[in-house]
Structures are given as C-alpha cells and as structure tokens.
Scaffold this motif. Structure first.
Motif, PDB file in Angstrom:
ATOM      1  N   TRP A  80       0.957  -1.195   0.120  1.00  0.00           N
ATOM      2  CA  TRP A  80      -0.100  -0.086   0.011  1.00  0.00           C
ATOM      3  C   TRP A  80       0.681   1.209  -0.053  1.00  0.00           C
ATOM      4  O   TRP A  80       0.518   2.214  -0.633  1.00  0.00           O
ATOM      5  CB  TRP A  80      -0.729  -0.077   1.196  1.00  0.00           C
ATOM      6  CG  TRP A  80      -2.176  -0.885   0.868  1.00  0.00           C
ATOM      7  CD1 TRP A  80      -2.444  -1.953   1.569  1.00  0.00           C
ATOM      8  CD2 TRP A  80      -3.267  -0.413  -0.028  1.00  0.00           C
ATOM      9  NE1 TRP A  80      -3.805  -2.464   0.743  1.00  0.00           N
ATOM     10  CE2 TRP A  80      -4.162  -1.474  -0.140  1.00  0.00           C
ATOM     11  CE3 TRP A  80      -3.128   0.819  -0.870  1.00  0.00           C
ATOM     12  CZ2 TRP A  80      -5.339  -1.335  -0.807  1.00  0.00           C
ATOM     13  CZ3 TRP A  80      -4.705   0.950  -1.419  1.00  0.00           C
ATOM     14  CH2 TRP A  80      -5.541  -0.222  -1.676  1.00  0.00           C
ATOM     15  N   LEU A 124       1.984   1.572  -3.522  1.00  0.00           N
ATOM     16  CA  LEU A 124       0.992   1.974  -4.409  1.00  0.00           C
ATOM     17  C   LEU A 124       0.577   3.436  -4.452  1.00  0.00           C
ATOM     18  O   LEU A 124       0.466   4.060  -5.480  1.00  0.00           O
ATOM     19  CB  LEU A 124      -0.350   0.913  -4.107  1.00  0.00           C
ATOM     20  CG  LEU A 124      -1.526   1.241  -5.049  1.00  0.00           C
ATOM     21  CD1 LEU A 124      -1.355   0.976  -6.438  1.00  0.00           C
ATOM     22  CD2 LEU A 124      -2.701   0.662  -4.556  1.00  0.00           C
ATOM     23  N   ILE A 125       0.588   4.005  -3.107  1.00  0.00           N
ATOM     24  CA  ILE A 125       0.055   5.371  -2.970  1.00  0.00           C
ATOM     25  C   ILE A 125       1.287   6.286  -3.374  1.00  0.00           C
ATOM     26  O   ILE A 125       0.994   7.319  -4.054  1.00  0.00           O
ATOM     27  CB  ILE A 125      -0.086   5.685  -1.389  1.00  0.00           C
ATOM     28  CG1 ILE A 125      -1.543   4.888  -1.147  1.00  0.00           C
ATOM     29  CG2 ILE A 125      -0.309   7.113  -1.344  1.00  0.00           C
ATOM     30  CD1 ILE A 125      -1.747   4.843   0.284  1.00  0.00           C
ATOM     31  N   ALA A 169       1.039   6.818  -6.967  1.00  0.00           N
ATOM     32  CA  ALA A 169      -0.403   7.148  -7.420  1.00  0.00           C
ATOM     33  C   ALA A 169      -0.371   8.332  -8.399  1.00  0.00           C
ATOM     34  O   ALA A 169      -1.157   8.319  -9.377  1.00  0.00           O
ATOM     35  CB  ALA A 169      -1.415   7.710  -6.132  1.00  0.00           C
ATOM     36  N   MET A 224      -2.117   7.695 -11.906  1.00  0.00           N
ATOM     37  CA  MET A 224      -3.342   8.592 -12.202  1.00  0.00           C
ATOM     38  C   MET A 224      -2.954   9.104 -13.691  1.00  0.00           C
ATOM     39  O   MET A 224      -4.051   9.570 -14.532  1.00  0.00           O
ATOM     40  CB  MET A 224      -3.618   9.584 -11.301  1.00  0.00           C
ATOM     41  CG  MET A 224      -4.294   9.151  -9.826  1.00  0.00           C
ATOM     42  SD  MET A 224      -4.142  10.275  -8.516  1.00  0.00           S
ATOM     43  CE  MET A 224      -5.390  11.329  -9.262  1.00  0.00           C
ATOM     44  N   VAL A 252      -4.072  14.340  -7.077  1.00  0.00           N
ATOM     45  CA  VAL A 252      -3.363  13.604  -6.389  1.00  0.00           C
ATOM     46  C   VAL A 252      -3.376  14.108  -4.790  1.00  0.00           C
ATOM     47  O   VAL A 252      -3.491  13.131  -3.825  1.00  0.00           O
ATOM     48  CB  VAL A 252      -1.657  13.779  -6.395  1.00  0.00           C
ATOM     49  CG1 VAL A 252      -1.029  13.115  -5.532  1.00  0.00           C
ATOM     50  CG2 VAL A 252      -1.580  13.135  -8.077  1.00  0.00           C
ATOM     51  N   LEU A 271      -5.898  11.978  -2.427  1.00  0.00           N
ATOM     52  CA  LEU A 271      -5.435  10.878  -1.798  1.00  0.00           C
ATOM     53  C   LEU A 271      -4.977  11.080  -0.516  1.00  0.00           C
ATOM     54  O   LEU A 271      -4.423  11.901  -0.034  1.00  0.00           O
ATOM     55  CB  LEU A 271      -4.365  10.126  -2.691  1.00  0.00           C
ATOM     56  CG  LEU A 271      -4.771   9.656  -4.260  1.00  0.00           C
ATOM     57  CD1 LEU A 271      -3.431   9.373  -4.841  1.00  0.00           C
ATOM     58  CD2 LEU A 271      -5.604   8.519  -4.076  1.00  0.00           C
TER      59      LEU A 271
END
Length: 526
Positions: free
Chosen positions: A471, A474-475, A478, A482, A505, A508
């Motif tokens: 995670w 992944l972030i 991002a 995107m 962004v 998030l």
C-alpha cells in the motif's frame, strides 16, 4: 435443499456491520477516505461513458451486498439421470421480483424459452422449459420476503416443497452441520463448500467415451481423488483481522496427488536463515523424491486412458529421459534435495521485487552441483552464445551468474545444506553470509509473533506478508498511475482530451493513514 452438493453462501454485510467496522481493513480503506476517492472515480467514469444508472439495479446490488444471497447446486434423489438443480435465494429481495421477471423474459426470449406466469401453491411464478433439453425448467418468484430463482428438472415444485417443509432443507445436510456460519471466535460472513463424496457416488460409475470400459471412478483413483470427501472455505472477521479457514476432508490413505500433501509438520526452526526484518516469505515441506515418484506414477497410470500402445510409449520415454537430458531427473536431481523449500523477498538487495530469493534444503550437495553443471553446460552449448554462465567464488562456494544476451539476471549457489537462488547475485551472497553467521538472520517481529500466536505452532507450510509495504508503494506511485490512467481513458475514447479526472493527487490520503492500521498477514496449512 437438503441434498445440496455445492453451496455458495454470503450472509450479507448488514448483519456483520459492527464486526466489519472494527477491522483494520475498514479503518485503512474507509476511515482514511481511500474508498471515497475510488468510488468518485468510478462514478465519474460511468457518467463520462454515458452508461445510464438504473436506480432499481443499484438498489438490488445494495440489497445483495447488505442482505446476502445463497446459491446451491443439488442432485435429485429421484430415479432417472442425476441432472443437477440450481437454487438461488436473494434474501429480502422480493421487492425486485417484477424488475427481474421483466429482465428474465428478455433473456429467456433470446434463448427461445417461453416464460409463463402461473400460480403454483399460492405463488405467482414465472417459469418455462428450455427447448431441446431433458425437461430443464427455469423459474422466478417471490418466496415470502425473498426472491427465488431456480433451474433444473421440476425445479419449481422441488424448491417450493423445500420452502413449505415437505422435503428436507439445508440444515439436515451432514456437510452443513459440520461446515456452516458457526466458526469459533469468528463472525463468519461466507461459506463455500463442495460435497465431493456425494458427487463421486452419483457420477463415479458413469462410463468414459474411450476404449477400455473406463469409468469416472477410474480417473479419480488414478489422480488420488477417490477418497476426497469435502472441500470447504469459510470467511469472516476476527477482531481486527480478516479471517479465513479452508478444509479438505480425506477418508483413508492419501494416494496420487493427495500423497503430495502427506508431509510431516515443521516449525519456524526448520526455516532457512532469512534476511533480518523480512516482511514476506513462504515456506513449505516439499519432498522432491516423493514428488518425482508421484508424478512419474501419475503419467504411467494416466497412459492407460490413451491409445492401446500409449503405456509402452510412456515407459519408453521415461526410460530414455536420462540419455536425452544427460542426467537422471529423479536420481541426479530430485533425490539430491531435502524436504524444505522457501521463497522470500530481501528488501536490502533490490527494489520492486528484484531482491527475490529462494532456498531449498539439500541432502546431497556433490550430486546436485554435478547435475547443475551438466544442465548449464548443455544450455550453453545449445544457446549459441545467447546464454552464458559467469562463475565466481563467494565465501567458499561457487556462485553462478546467468547472462541472457546482454542481460545479467539470475544467480545460484549450492551450500552443503541449502541451494540458494536469486534474481540478483547479491541476494545469493547475502544468504551465504547468513548461513555462515556473518549477517543477522530473521526472527519474528513483535507484530509477526502476535499474528503467529493465533495459529498452530507446527504446520506443513507458512506464508507471511505485510500489506503495508504494497500500500505504501501503491500510494507513492499514485501520481504516475493517475496520469497513465487518464491517458488510457483518452486513448480508448472514454473521455474527451480536454476533460480532467474528478480527483487530483491531493485527494489521496497520506500513505501512513492507510498503512497505519494494518499488520502482518500470516497463513498456515496443517
């Protein structure tokens, strides 16, 4: 119905809302705002693509999620061909009967099924028989507050008989009595099982379309499935954790493929020295000698289902393999290994998975080294310069680094007790140093130990992972995801070029907010 052989049951989120909201998954995904961002993007994609949102369908989907549903496949007890029946129960969904009946009429028309509205024991049932079938009936109606969809021979009357209590329901089923929503300490939300024993008894004597008067039971016996009774999966919430249990019931000696599950248990002490701080690895008992013998026997036994001369051809190929390969795959390779295999990630040696490594227990290192040399020399000779092996000495062992064209990737070394392989040679060298005690090895962290305390201390396999790592990554990625996503939507003409995504962004949540509630995942088999 009581004679259900396949069950897929989902209890619905509403009944488990309190337990769900206590989990780390809920805190990470919902309290952080991550799900809000995702839902906003998908709703916007639907608007941009012109997909009309049907409020009735949305309400049905919400009800299915909140109230649950069950799908059962049963085998009629009556005389005649054992044609399965399917029973679908959408809980508390009777209000959607009219809408689904209308949709069903459209689908049925495409399949040339004439649905007629009939009164069956006080129910208004839309039903029809599938043309050119052995009398397979489909039906849909409201059963009290629920919605019923059925298919099979005499499916409507049979389902109504269960609902009225004239024939046994699922609670009388022996598998249901053992495997249902009642799991100690777990708020169980779903149950899936297969009553393989009943299916075997029903269909085992059916002939196969091949010479030799073979039946289905012959194939099951060859594969080692002749005494598998049930396969089960149960899922739910246990405190902060998402919890699942799987069961395979076997009655008697394990043969064929099932023999590959018949290993002695191991403990953490049997693992190889893993990288200090390792957050992801998977280890299992693996008897390579047994594996080779089982697969060879399966191939030999399976040849009896082929042409008359298949067995002789298979025996000849197996006998010629040592000469073809230059080594005996059983005696020179598989018999050289021990009984533990482990794959892991060494974050100290590479990013994005390039630190991946594997260690396999060795019981005859001299024979294994000789076999590996035979294999790589054969490949080098056949590759015509496209494959090379670089050899070096690391900590008293020979390290092999492979080169494919201009790319160097893949390395291995054979220790007295372990074969070590990795994508990068540094992963292999670090493992050799841990074997020598020159680098610190893994011990369970406080969180890993807490997770393992919930599970059996001995097992035949164990897997450990940490969702926080994925995670976080992944972030952090991002912005790129995107940007690429918007380009893809434009290229596929889902959105015009001058339209921007509904989120930035900045929408998030911080990575820590998502990752903070999470903890190591551990699963074992016993």
């Amino acid at each position: 119905p009581g004679n259900t052989v396949i069950l897929l049951g989902q209890d619905g989120s509403a009944a488990h809302k309190g337990s769900w909201e206590k989990t780390a998954a809920y805190e990470a995904m919902y309290k952080s705002g991550m799900v809000d961002v995702v839902e906003k993007v998908f709703a916007w994609i639907g608007e941009q693509s012109g997909a009309a949102q049907n409020p009735q369908i949305e309400k049905l989907l919400q009800d299915l999620d909140g109230k649950g549903a069950s799908v059962a496949v049963s085998i009629p007890d009556a005389q005649g061909p054992p044609i399965p029946r399917i029973t679908v129960v959408l809980r508390d969904a009777a209000e959607h009967t009219e809408m689904l009946t209308g949709m069903s009429r459209g689908l049925a028309g495409m399949a040339r099924v004439q649905l007629e509205q009939k009164n069956v024991k006080g129910r208004s049932v839309a039903s029809g028989v599938i043309p050119n079938s052995p009398g397979i009936e489909v039906g849909l109606w409201a059963e009290g507050n629920h919605l019923m969809i059925v298919a099979g021979v005499d499916a409507v009357n049979s389902a109504i008989a269960v609902a009225d209590g004239d024939t046994p329901n699922l609670t009388t089923n022996s598998v249901w009595k053992k495997y249902n929503y009642d799991v100690a300490g777990v708020d169980t939300t779903s149950v899936i099982w297969l009553d393989f024993k009943t299916l075997r008894n029903k269909f085992g004597q059916f002939p196969l379309p091949m010479p030799g008067n073979k039946i289905i039971d012959d194939i099951l016996k060859t594969a080692g499935l002749q005494n598998v009774d049930t396969l089960v999966h149960q899922y739910g919430y246990k405190g902060k954790a998402l919890w699942s249990e799987g069961h395979v019931d076997i009655d008697g000696e394990r043969t064929g493929l099932m023999a590959l599950t018949d290993y002695e248990s191991m403990t953490l002490a049997d693992l190889p020295p893993l990288p200090a701080g390792a957050s992801a690895f998977s280890a299992t008992r693996l008897d390579a000698t047994l594996f080779g013998n089982v697969i060879t026997q399966l191939v030999r036994d399976g040849s009896q289902f082929g042409p008359p001369d298949a067995s002789q051809q298979v025996d000849r190929i197996i006998g010629d393999l040592p000469q073809i390969l230059g080594f005996d795959p059983q005696k020179d390779l598989l018999d050289s290994f021990g009984d533990v295999a482990c794959i892991y990630s060494d974050a100290n040696q590479g990013l994005m998975g390039t630190g991946a490594g594997a260690m396999i227990k060795v019981q005859d290192s001299a024979k294994l080294k000789a076999t590996i040399n035979t294999i790589v020399q054969r490949i080098e000779a056949e590759a015509r310069g496209e494959f090379r092996v670089h050899r070096s000495t690391k900590h008293g062992r020979e390290l092999l680094l492979f080169q494919f064209g201009p790319v160097q990737a893949g390395a291995l070394a054979v220790d007295d007790n372990w074969l070590v392989a990795g994508l990068m040679p540094q992963t292999v060298e670090a493992a050799l140093m841990r074997l020598d005690g020159e680098l610190e090895a893994w011990t369970p962290s406080t969180e890993q130990a807490a997770a393992m305390a919930e599970l059996p201390k001995s097992f035949t396999s164990i897997s450990v992972g940490d969702p926080r790592v994925s995670w976080q990554a992944l972030i952090q990625m991002a912005p790129v995801i995107m940007s690429v996503g918007q380009v893809a939507l434009v290229e596929e003409r889902i959105i015009p070029r001058d339209v921007e995504l509904p989120v930035t962004v900045a929408d998030l949540p911080p990575a820590e907010l998502v990752a903070r509630p999470l903890f190591p995942n551990v699963s074992v088999t016993t």
